[in-house]
Design a protein around this motif. Structure first.
Motif, PDB file in Angstrom:
ATOM      1  N   THR A   1       0.833  -1.206   0.000  1.00  0.00           N
ATOM      2  CA  THR A   1       0.000   0.000   0.000  1.00  0.00           C
ATOM      3  C   THR A   1       0.866   1.254   0.000  1.00  0.00           C
ATOM      4  O   THR A   1       0.577   2.234  -0.686  1.00  0.00           O
ATOM      5  CB  THR A   1      -0.948   0.007   1.209  1.00  0.00           C
ATOM      6  N   LEU A   2       1.963   1.215   0.755  1.00  0.00           N
ATOM      7  CA  LEU A   2       2.852   2.372   0.845  1.00  0.00           C
ATOM      8  C   LEU A   2       3.528   2.691  -0.475  1.00  0.00           C
ATOM      9  O   LEU A   2       3.849   3.841  -0.757  1.00  0.00           O
ATOM     10  CB  LEU A   2       3.921   2.127   1.906  1.00  0.00           C
ATOM     11  N   TYR A   3       3.767   1.682  -1.289  1.00  0.00           N
ATOM     12  CA  TYR A   3       4.542   1.869  -2.506  1.00  0.00           C
ATOM     13  C   TYR A   3       3.707   1.863  -3.781  1.00  0.00           C
ATOM     14  O   TYR A   3       4.076   2.506  -4.761  1.00  0.00           O
ATOM     15  CB  TYR A   3       5.634   0.793  -2.595  1.00  0.00           C
ATOM     16  N   ALA A   4       2.613   1.140  -3.793  1.00  0.00           N
ATOM     17  CA  ALA A   4       1.791   1.030  -5.001  1.00  0.00           C
ATOM     18  C   ALA A   4       0.605   1.986  -4.978  1.00  0.00           C
ATOM     19  O   ALA A   4      -0.019   2.205  -6.006  1.00  0.00           O
ATOM     20  CB  ALA A   4       1.298  -0.400  -5.180  1.00  0.00           C
ATOM     21  N   GLY A   5       0.287   2.517  -3.811  1.00  0.00           N
ATOM     22  CA  GLY A   5      -0.838   3.429  -3.697  1.00  0.00           C
ATOM     23  C   GLY A   5      -2.125   2.729  -3.292  1.00  0.00           C
ATOM     24  O   GLY A   5      -2.268   1.513  -3.417  1.00  0.00           O
ATOM     25  N   TRP A   6      -3.028   3.525  -2.778  1.00  0.00           N
ATOM     26  CA  TRP A   6      -4.272   2.999  -2.234  1.00  0.00           C
ATOM     27  C   TRP A   6      -5.131   2.261  -3.258  1.00  0.00           C
ATOM     28  O   TRP A   6      -5.608   1.161  -2.973  1.00  0.00           O
ATOM     29  CB  TRP A   6      -5.069   4.121  -1.570  1.00  0.00           C
ATOM     30  N   PRO A   7      -5.382   2.811  -4.456  1.00  0.00           N
ATOM     31  CA  PRO A   7      -6.267   2.099  -5.396  1.00  0.00           C
ATOM     32  C   PRO A   7      -5.770   0.689  -5.746  1.00  0.00           C
ATOM     33  O   PRO A   7      -6.543  -0.265  -5.740  1.00  0.00           O
ATOM     34  CB  PRO A   7      -6.288   3.001  -6.634  1.00  0.00           C
ATOM     35  N   ARG A   8      -4.496   0.561  -6.042  1.00  0.00           N
ATOM     36  CA  ARG A   8      -3.968  -0.765  -6.373  1.00  0.00           C
ATOM     37  C   ARG A   8      -3.969  -1.681  -5.161  1.00  0.00           C
ATOM     38  O   ARG A   8      -4.250  -2.873  -5.262  1.00  0.00           O
ATOM     39  CB  ARG A   8      -2.572  -0.653  -6.968  1.00  0.00           C
ATOM     40  N   ALA A   9      -3.635  -1.140  -3.998  1.00  0.00           N
ATOM     41  CA  ALA A   9      -3.634  -1.960  -2.785  1.00  0.00           C
ATOM     42  C   ALA A   9      -5.042  -2.417  -2.429  1.00  0.00           C
ATOM     43  O   ALA A   9      -5.232  -3.535  -1.947  1.00  0.00           O
ATOM     44  CB  ALA A   9      -3.012  -1.188  -1.631  1.00  0.00           C
ATOM     45  N   ALA A  10      -6.038  -1.574  -2.673  1.00  0.00           N
ATOM     46  CA  ALA A  10      -7.422  -1.959  -2.394  1.00  0.00           C
ATOM     47  C   ALA A  10      -7.837  -3.124  -3.295  1.00  0.00           C
ATOM     48  O   ALA A  10      -8.487  -4.074  -2.841  1.00  0.00           O
ATOM     49  CB  ALA A  10      -8.354  -0.767  -2.595  1.00  0.00           C
ATOM     50  N   ARG A  11      -7.448  -3.076  -4.578  1.00  0.00           N
ATOM     51  CA  ARG A  11      -7.739  -4.201  -5.479  1.00  0.00           C
ATOM     52  C   ARG A  11      -7.002  -5.455  -5.027  1.00  0.00           C
ATOM     53  O   ARG A  11      -7.555  -6.555  -5.032  1.00  0.00           O
ATOM     54  CB  ARG A  11      -7.358  -3.854  -6.916  1.00  0.00           C
ATOM     55  N   LEU A  12      -5.742  -5.287  -4.623  1.00  0.00           N
ATOM     56  CA  LEU A  12      -4.953  -6.418  -4.138  1.00  0.00           C
ATOM     57  C   LEU A  12      -5.598  -7.028  -2.901  1.00  0.00           C
ATOM     58  O   LEU A  12      -5.722  -8.244  -2.787  1.00  0.00           O
ATOM     59  CB  LEU A  12      -3.520  -5.975  -3.819  1.00  0.00           C
ATOM     60  N   SER A  13      -6.033  -6.202  -1.984  1.00  0.00           N
ATOM     61  CA  SER A  13      -6.679  -6.692  -0.770  1.00  0.00           C
ATOM     62  C   SER A  13      -7.932  -7.494  -1.100  1.00  0.00           C
ATOM     63  O   SER A  13      -8.161  -8.568  -0.533  1.00  0.00           O
ATOM     64  CB  SER A  13      -7.033  -5.526   0.155  1.00  0.00           C
ATOM     65  N   ALA A  14      -8.725  -6.999  -2.020  1.00  0.00           N
ATOM     66  CA  ALA A  14      -9.935  -7.723  -2.423  1.00  0.00           C
ATOM     67  C   ALA A  14      -9.581  -9.067  -3.045  1.00  0.00           C
ATOM     68  O   ALA A  14     -10.222 -10.083  -2.744  1.00  0.00           O
ATOM     69  CB  ALA A  14     -10.752  -6.877  -3.393  1.00  0.00           C
ATOM     70  N   GLN A  15      -8.546  -9.102  -3.892  1.00  0.00           N
ATOM     71  CA  GLN A  15      -8.115 -10.363  -4.504  1.00  0.00           C
ATOM     72  C   GLN A  15      -7.638 -11.346  -3.436  1.00  0.00           C
ATOM     73  O   GLN A  15      -7.984 -12.523  -3.478  1.00  0.00           O
ATOM     74  CB  GLN A  15      -6.978 -10.123  -5.496  1.00  0.00           C
ATOM     75  N   VAL A  16      -6.834 -10.861  -2.514  1.00  0.00           N
ATOM     76  CA  VAL A  16      -6.281 -11.717  -1.458  1.00  0.00           C
ATOM     77  C   VAL A  16      -7.404 -12.307  -0.611  1.00  0.00           C
ATOM     78  O   VAL A  16      -7.437 -13.514  -0.348  1.00  0.00           O
ATOM     79  CB  VAL A  16      -5.268 -10.933  -0.595  1.00  0.00           C
ATOM     80  N   GLU A  17      -8.341 -11.480  -0.173  1.00  0.00           N
ATOM     81  CA  GLU A  17      -9.427 -11.973   0.678  1.00  0.00           C
ATOM     82  C   GLU A  17     -10.312 -12.976  -0.056  1.00  0.00           C
ATOM     83  O   GLU A  17     -10.736 -13.977   0.511  1.00  0.00           O
ATOM     84  CB  GLU A  17     -10.249 -10.808   1.227  1.00  0.00           C
ATOM     85  N   LYS A  18     -10.567 -12.719  -1.334  1.00  0.00           N
ATOM     86  CA  LYS A  18     -11.356 -13.653  -2.149  1.00  0.00           C
ATOM     87  C   LYS A  18     -10.646 -15.003  -2.246  1.00  0.00           C
ATOM     88  O   LYS A  18     -11.278 -16.057  -2.070  1.00  0.00           O
ATOM     89  CB  LYS A  18     -11.568 -13.050  -3.539  1.00  0.00           C
ATOM     90  N   LEU A  19      -9.351 -14.987  -2.490  1.00  0.00           N
ATOM     91  CA  LEU A  19      -8.594 -16.237  -2.598  1.00  0.00           C
ATOM     92  C   LEU A  19      -8.520 -16.982  -1.259  1.00  0.00           C
ATOM     93  O   LEU A  19      -8.640 -18.202  -1.218  1.00  0.00           O
ATOM     94  CB  LEU A  19      -7.176 -15.955  -3.102  1.00  0.00           C
ATOM     95  N   ILE A  20      -8.338 -16.248  -0.178  1.00  0.00           N
ATOM     96  CA  ILE A  20      -8.280 -16.869   1.139  1.00  0.00           C
ATOM     97  C   ILE A  20      -9.614 -17.540   1.460  1.00  0.00           C
ATOM     98  O   ILE A  20      -9.629 -18.681   1.919  1.00  0.00           O
ATOM     99  CB  ILE A  20      -7.877 -15.831   2.223  1.00  0.00           C
ATOM    100  N   CYS A  21     -10.713 -16.843   1.184  1.00  0.00           N
ATOM    101  CA  CYS A  21     -12.034 -17.446   1.429  1.00  0.00           C
ATOM    102  C   CYS A  21     -12.262 -18.669   0.558  1.00  0.00           C
ATOM    103  O   CYS A  21     -12.762 -19.690   1.041  1.00  0.00           O
ATOM    104  CB  CYS A  21     -13.136 -16.416   1.171  1.00  0.00           C
ATOM    105  N   ARG A  22     -11.903 -18.596  -0.703  1.00  0.00           N
ATOM    106  CA  ARG A  22     -12.072 -19.716  -1.617  1.00  0.00           C
ATOM    107  C   ARG A  22     -11.233 -20.904  -1.182  1.00  0.00           C
ATOM    108  O   ARG A  22     -11.697 -22.047  -1.213  1.00  0.00           O
ATOM    109  CB  ARG A  22     -11.722 -19.293  -3.046  1.00  0.00           C
ATOM    110  N   THR A  23     -10.002 -20.657  -0.760  1.00  0.00           N
ATOM    111  CA  THR A  23      -9.116 -21.746  -0.313  1.00  0.00           C
ATOM    112  C   THR A  23      -9.607 -22.355   0.986  1.00  0.00           C
ATOM    113  O   THR A  23      -9.525 -23.574   1.168  1.00  0.00           O
ATOM    114  CB  THR A  23      -7.679 -21.202  -0.148  1.00  0.00           C
TER     115      THR A  23
END
Length: 108
Positions: free
Chosen positions: A83-105
């Motif tokens: 988040t510190l290096y890529a910025g909030w918009p990209r980090a927010a998308r990354l967070s959504a992807q990560v949480e979706k994958l964690i739930c699916r797994t």
């Protein structure tokens, strides 16, 4: 290729651009011993986030989680760090992807 990319490449064929690149990337670069697959995966995740390559990113996050290279806690910490290096918009998308994958797994 299976370990690094999450698929075995069957059907891609050795001829053509993809075959040549895949052979070089997976037989030479990902198998070198200086960096672990986990370290390579973290570097690649940072690069893919920075470039906004969400489709490739999802594939690598999924592979990292399924292979045990990264735990759910480590993926979440990666989001915080990037988040510190890529910025909030990209980090927010990354967070959504990560949480979706964690739930699916977790359901699998």
């Amino acid at each position: 290729m299976e370990q690094a990319h999450g698929e075995d490449g069957v059907g891609q064929g050795p001829d053509g651009l993809f075959g040549a690149l895949a052979e070089r990337m997976f037989s030479e670069v990902w198998s070198r011993e200086v960096l672990t697959c986990r370290e390579r995966r973290l570097l690649l995740v940072g690069l893919l986030v920075g470039q906004g390559l969400d489709d490739a990113l999802e594939r690598h996050l999924d592979t990292a989680l399924r292979s045990g290279e990264l735990t759910p806690a480590e993926l979440r910490e990666t989001v915080v760090f990037l988040t510190l290096y890529a910025g909030w918009p990209r980090a927010a998308r990354l967070s959504a992807q990560v949480e979706k994958l964690i739930c699916r797994t977790a359901r699998a």
